[in-house]
Design an enzyme around this catalytic site. Sequence first.
Site, PDB file in Angstrom:
ATOM      1  N   ASN A  13      44.012 111.402  30.817  1.00 16.01           N
ATOM      2  CA  ASN A  13      43.469 111.392  32.170  1.00 16.01           C
ATOM      3  C   ASN A  13      43.864 110.083  32.853  1.00 16.01           C
ATOM      4  O   ASN A  13      43.531 109.011  32.365  1.00 16.01           O
ATOM      5  CB  ASN A  13      41.936 111.532  32.115  1.00 16.01           C
ATOM      6  CG  ASN A  13      41.305 111.617  33.492  1.00 16.01           C
ATOM      7  OD1 ASN A  13      41.645 110.824  34.379  1.00 16.01           O
ATOM      8  ND2 ASN A  13      40.390 112.550  33.678  1.00 16.01           N
ATOM      9  N   HIS A  16      41.987 106.494  36.394  1.00 16.45           N
ATOM     10  CA  HIS A  16      41.653 105.091  36.667  1.00 16.45           C
ATOM     11  C   HIS A  16      42.854 104.183  36.876  1.00 16.45           C
ATOM     12  O   HIS A  16      42.699 103.017  37.252  1.00 16.45           O
ATOM     13  CB  HIS A  16      40.654 104.600  35.629  1.00 16.45           C
ATOM     14  CG  HIS A  16      39.376 105.382  35.733  1.00 16.45           C
ATOM     15  ND1 HIS A  16      38.609 105.360  36.880  1.00 16.45           N
ATOM     16  CD2 HIS A  16      38.802 106.258  34.907  1.00 16.45           C
ATOM     17  CE1 HIS A  16      37.584 106.187  36.712  1.00 16.45           C
ATOM     18  NE2 HIS A  16      37.688 106.748  35.547  1.00 16.45           N
ATOM     19  N   HIS A  49      41.418 114.121  38.010  1.00 16.08           N
ATOM     20  CA  HIS A  49      40.187 114.636  38.624  1.00 16.08           C
ATOM     21  C   HIS A  49      40.230 114.358  40.116  1.00 16.08           C
ATOM     22  O   HIS A  49      40.111 113.216  40.536  1.00 16.08           O
ATOM     23  CB  HIS A  49      38.999 113.917  37.959  1.00 16.08           C
ATOM     24  CG  HIS A  49      37.663 114.417  38.388  1.00 16.08           C
ATOM     25  ND1 HIS A  49      36.496 113.967  37.818  1.00 16.08           N
ATOM     26  CD2 HIS A  49      37.281 115.335  39.310  1.00 16.08           C
ATOM     27  CE1 HIS A  49      35.466 114.567  38.388  1.00 16.08           C
ATOM     28  NE2 HIS A  49      35.913 115.406  39.285  1.00 16.08           N
ATOM     29  N   ARG A  51      38.366 114.182  42.953  1.00 18.06           N
ATOM     30  CA  ARG A  51      36.968 114.187  43.354  1.00 18.06           C
ATOM     31  C   ARG A  51      36.837 114.445  44.848  1.00 18.06           C
ATOM     32  O   ARG A  51      37.737 114.100  45.630  1.00 18.06           O
ATOM     33  CB  ARG A  51      36.317 112.842  43.013  1.00 18.06           C
ATOM     34  CG  ARG A  51      35.904 112.709  41.553  1.00 18.06           C
ATOM     35  CD  ARG A  51      35.279 111.348  41.283  1.00 18.06           C
ATOM     36  NE  ARG A  51      34.578 111.314  40.001  1.00 18.06           N
ATOM     37  CZ  ARG A  51      33.309 111.619  39.834  1.00 18.06           C
ATOM     38  NH1 ARG A  51      32.580 112.023  40.875  1.00 18.06           N
ATOM     39  NH2 ARG A  51      32.761 111.561  38.636  1.00 18.06           N
ATOM     40  N   ARG A  55      37.763 109.033  45.335  1.00 21.63           N
ATOM     41  CA  ARG A  55      37.632 107.620  44.968  1.00 21.63           C
ATOM     42  C   ARG A  55      38.803 107.134  44.122  1.00 21.63           C
ATOM     43  O   ARG A  55      39.069 105.955  44.083  1.00 21.63           O
ATOM     44  CB  ARG A  55      36.319 107.390  44.233  1.00 21.63           C
ATOM     45  CG  ARG A  55      36.250 108.060  42.883  1.00 21.63           C
ATOM     46  CD  ARG A  55      34.907 107.777  42.162  1.00 21.63           C
ATOM     47  NE  ARG A  55      33.776 108.435  42.808  1.00 21.63           N
ATOM     48  CZ  ARG A  55      32.571 108.522  42.242  1.00 21.63           C
ATOM     49  NH1 ARG A  55      32.361 107.985  41.046  1.00 21.63           N
ATOM     50  NH2 ARG A  55      31.575 109.130  42.851  1.00 21.63           N
ATOM     51  N   GLU A  76      41.105 118.629  37.279  1.00 19.85           N
ATOM     52  CA  GLU A  76      39.642 118.635  37.231  1.00 19.85           C
ATOM     53  C   GLU A  76      39.097 118.625  38.654  1.00 19.85           C
ATOM     54  O   GLU A  76      39.622 117.898  39.514  1.00 19.85           O
ATOM     55  CB  GLU A  76      39.125 117.419  36.464  1.00 19.85           C
ATOM     56  CG  GLU A  76      39.384 117.493  34.984  1.00 19.85           C
ATOM     57  CD  GLU A  76      38.775 116.333  34.250  1.00 19.85           C
ATOM     58  OE1 GLU A  76      38.567 115.282  34.855  1.00 19.85           O
ATOM     59  OE2 GLU A  76      38.501 116.474  33.033  1.00 19.85           O
ATOM     60  N   THR A 107      31.221 111.109  35.789  1.00 21.25           N
ATOM     61  CA  THR A 107      30.652 112.425  35.518  1.00 21.25           C
ATOM     62  C   THR A 107      29.475 112.281  34.568  1.00 21.25           C
ATOM     63  O   THR A 107      29.619 111.693  33.487  1.00 21.25           O
ATOM     64  CB  THR A 107      31.714 113.349  34.893  1.00 21.25           C
ATOM     65  OG1 THR A 107      32.789 113.485  35.824  1.00 21.25           O
ATOM     66  CG2 THR A 107      31.145 114.726  34.597  1.00 21.25           C
ATOM     67  N   GLU A 157      35.082 122.766  27.857  1.00 20.70           N
ATOM     68  CA  GLU A 157      35.298 121.383  27.463  1.00 20.70           C
ATOM     69  C   GLU A 157      33.933 120.762  27.243  1.00 20.70           C
ATOM     70  O   GLU A 157      33.115 120.682  28.166  1.00 20.70           O
ATOM     71  CB  GLU A 157      36.091 120.588  28.497  1.00 20.70           C
ATOM     72  CG  GLU A 157      36.284 119.128  28.056  1.00 20.70           C
ATOM     73  CD  GLU A 157      37.315 118.377  28.855  1.00 20.70           C
ATOM     74  OE1 GLU A 157      38.271 118.995  29.362  1.00 20.70           O
ATOM     75  OE2 GLU A 157      37.159 117.144  28.976  1.00 20.70           O
ATOM     76  N   HIS A 200      35.261 112.842  27.616  1.00 18.01           N
ATOM     77  CA  HIS A 200      34.430 111.880  28.354  1.00 18.01           C
ATOM     78  C   HIS A 200      33.934 110.766  27.437  1.00 18.01           C
ATOM     79  O   HIS A 200      33.165 111.001  26.507  1.00 18.01           O
ATOM     80  CB  HIS A 200      33.247 112.515  29.088  1.00 18.01           C
ATOM     81  CG  HIS A 200      32.780 111.617  30.205  1.00 18.01           C
ATOM     82  ND1 HIS A 200      33.239 111.709  31.509  1.00 18.01           N
ATOM     83  CD2 HIS A 200      31.926 110.569  30.181  1.00 18.01           C
ATOM     84  CE1 HIS A 200      32.669 110.758  32.231  1.00 18.01           C
ATOM     85  NE2 HIS A 200      31.866 110.058  31.451  1.00 18.01           N
TER      86      HIS A 200
END
Length: 258
Positions: A13, A16, A49, A51, A55, A76, A107, A157, A200
């Site tokens: 993922n 970030h 993801h 969002r 962000r 995601e 999340t 998941e 996660h």
Amino acid sequence: MTPVVKPIRLGVNIDHVATLRNARGGRLPDPLRAASLAIAAGADGITAHLREDRRHIRDADMRALKDEISVPLNFEMAATDQMVDIALAIAPHACCLVPERREERTTEGGLDVVGGGAVLRGHIARLGEAGIRVSLFVAPDPAQIGAAFDTGAAVVELHTGHWCDLVAAGDHEPAAAEFARLVAAARQADALGLEVHAGHGLDYATAETMATLGEVRELNIGHFLVGEALFEGLESAVRRMRTAMARGRAALRAGMAA
Ligand SMILES: CC(=O)[C@@H](O)[C@H](O)COP(=O)(O)O
Ligand SMILES: NCC(=O)COP(=O)(O)O
């Protein structure tokens, strides 16, 4: 005869990387470069993801990833009409429906599939009819697993965040109890014919432990890897994660052969 141990995939993922990029509002660091490096280091897939508050990952990032990467893209997203419309336009390999609350830092819980009803089933159907593999990001809760099966989604998941937090805090007994919930949820989902993923908060140690569960076919890992990349580089961190997961699968095989 010793049962066959199925391989486990690593989805990296890259959210970030985009968090750092957005800190200055420019183009760097480029999430697409991070995806390419992760793939070169052995990532089986890329997860991102989108969002609702954008962000980190932005719409253009998702389009670039779909157009450029050579491995499956796991998109995601919140379970909303707007996000389904965007996903249908991008047409990723897979979508993972996750809960989103604007004020959350990350999340927090799993998707409320039990309470999702016809609206959630409608989103799942639209994505599935477009040939997109649908995954539901859920807590290790028997009712949510059963409801996920009823929706026709192909994958669950399992949210490992609570367990990872307990492990990190050294709360051994609660961590053991939460891991037992994850084990039971993986077995329940697998028995129903759902493909089982997890993610996660995972790090090298917790990913290795998750890889000892034969029902788990994919781990999606991001925040820890991006953090480690600051110190040792993303390719090294991804290789170390693959090695940790391989150790977990080896321990599973050894236990089966014993
Ligand atoms: C659903 C999931 O676990 C990841 O997408 C995680 O949400 C990473 O993104 P955030 O750090 O923005 O929550
Ligand atoms: N679905 C989990 C994911 O994509 C990565 O979560 P994290 O490793 O960033 O916590």
